[in-house]
Scaffold this motif. Sequence first.
Motif, PDB file in Angstrom:
ATOM      1  N   SER A  37     -35.020 -48.624  37.083  1.00 18.93           N
ATOM      2  CA  SER A  37     -36.445 -48.793  36.766  1.00 18.93           C
ATOM      3  C   SER A  37     -37.154 -47.442  36.833  1.00 18.93           C
ATOM      4  O   SER A  37     -36.689 -46.507  37.485  1.00 18.93           O
ATOM      5  CB  SER A  37     -37.101 -49.788  37.719  1.00 18.93           C
ATOM      6  OG  SER A  37     -37.067 -49.268  39.029  1.00 18.93           O
ATOM      7  N   SER A  38     -38.266 -47.381  36.126  1.00 20.45           N
ATOM      8  CA  SER A  38     -39.107 -46.175  36.152  1.00 20.45           C
ATOM      9  C   SER A  38     -40.548 -46.633  36.238  1.00 20.45           C
ATOM     10  O   SER A  38     -40.837 -47.823  36.362  1.00 20.45           O
ATOM     11  CB  SER A  38     -38.856 -45.325  34.905  1.00 20.45           C
ATOM     12  OG  SER A  38     -39.269 -46.034  33.742  1.00 20.45           O
ATOM     13  N   THR A  39     -41.436 -45.721  36.125  1.00 15.13           N
ATOM     14  CA  THR A  39     -42.861 -46.044  36.227  1.00 15.13           C
ATOM     15  C   THR A  39     -43.279 -47.090  35.208  1.00 15.13           C
ATOM     16  O   THR A  39     -44.040 -48.003  35.516  1.00 15.13           O
ATOM     17  CB  THR A  39     -43.709 -44.768  36.031  1.00 15.13           C
ATOM     18  OG1 THR A  39     -43.274 -43.776  36.945  1.00 15.13           O
ATOM     19  CG2 THR A  39     -45.184 -45.050  36.240  1.00 15.13           C
ATOM     20  N   ASN A  40     -42.724 -47.007  34.012  1.00 15.71           N
ATOM     21  CA  ASN A  40     -43.155 -47.893  32.938  1.00 15.71           C
ATOM     22  C   ASN A  40     -42.155 -48.978  32.548  1.00 15.71           C
ATOM     23  O   ASN A  40     -42.489 -49.858  31.765  1.00 15.71           O
ATOM     24  CB  ASN A  40     -43.481 -47.068  31.684  1.00 15.71           C
ATOM     25  CG  ASN A  40     -44.657 -46.150  31.917  1.00 15.71           C
ATOM     26  OD1 ASN A  40     -45.652 -46.539  32.512  1.00 15.71           O
ATOM     27  ND2 ASN A  40     -44.532 -44.913  31.457  1.00 15.71           N
ATOM     28  N   PHE A  41     -40.938 -48.894  33.113  1.00 18.00           N
ATOM     29  CA  PHE A  41     -39.904 -49.838  32.683  1.00 18.00           C
ATOM     30  C   PHE A  41     -39.220 -50.482  33.870  1.00 18.00           C
ATOM     31  O   PHE A  41     -39.005 -49.836  34.906  1.00 18.00           O
ATOM     32  CB  PHE A  41     -38.835 -49.136  31.822  1.00 18.00           C
ATOM     33  CG  PHE A  41     -39.385 -48.565  30.543  1.00 18.00           C
ATOM     34  CD1 PHE A  41     -39.593 -49.370  29.435  1.00 18.00           C
ATOM     35  CD2 PHE A  41     -39.712 -47.210  30.446  1.00 18.00           C
ATOM     36  CE1 PHE A  41     -40.102 -48.846  28.265  1.00 18.00           C
ATOM     37  CE2 PHE A  41     -40.218 -46.687  29.275  1.00 18.00           C
ATOM     38  CZ  PHE A  41     -40.425 -47.502  28.179  1.00 18.00           C
ATOM     39  N   ASN A  42     -38.845 -51.751  33.705  1.00 19.27           N
ATOM     40  CA  ASN A  42     -38.048 -52.452  34.705  1.00 19.27           C
ATOM     41  C   ASN A  42     -36.580 -52.041  34.541  1.00 19.27           C
ATOM     42  O   ASN A  42     -36.158 -51.600  33.465  1.00 19.27           O
ATOM     43  CB  ASN A  42     -38.148 -53.969  34.525  1.00 19.27           C
ATOM     44  CG  ASN A  42     -39.515 -54.486  34.883  1.00 19.27           C
ATOM     45  OD1 ASN A  42     -40.123 -54.016  35.832  1.00 19.27           O
ATOM     46  ND2 ASN A  42     -39.997 -55.453  34.112  1.00 19.27           N
TER      47      ASN A  42
END
Length: 176
Positions: A37-42
């Motif tokens: 995961s990242s800030t914008n994506f699961n």
Amino acid sequence: AVTYASTSPAICSIDANTGVIDVLGAGDCVLTASQTSSTNFNAVDLNGSNSKMITVGKATPTLTWDTSPSLALGDTGKIQTANSTATAALGGGAITYASTTQSICTIDPTTGAIAVLSAGNCVLTASQADSANYNAVSLSGTNSITITIGKITPSLSWDASPSLALGDNSKAQTAT
């Protein structure tokens, strides 16, 4: 970043970062991929029922004859062998040999040692057994090897001449 893995390491491996696959054997190559995961994506995983399966088929090895020995009538023990791209180390089957002209020559099925029995054409075949990673292959028919065994020319010479005089009718002249 996407990370890759193989769940069938005996069949294939995959570089965790680049996704480059190395084939190690025949069978089903099962691959997984995941992304954290990242800030914008699961996070996402492609595994289990979402994994990728690639079927790796058996390879067909190349079987070639080594240079033929020169053979003469009466020779025994000279070796005729074949080489395969599917070596035992790679899981290739055993190579076996046969003569299709056993009145002319025989060959040991395991070692390739030839025994010459008569003049004529000695026709030999080779085959490699099927294995887990390789198909069977043979050198027969038009791919067999023919070694011509020539006739022996004996040495013949006259023995010492007997002394002859007029009237000698029972003396023999011989050749050996």
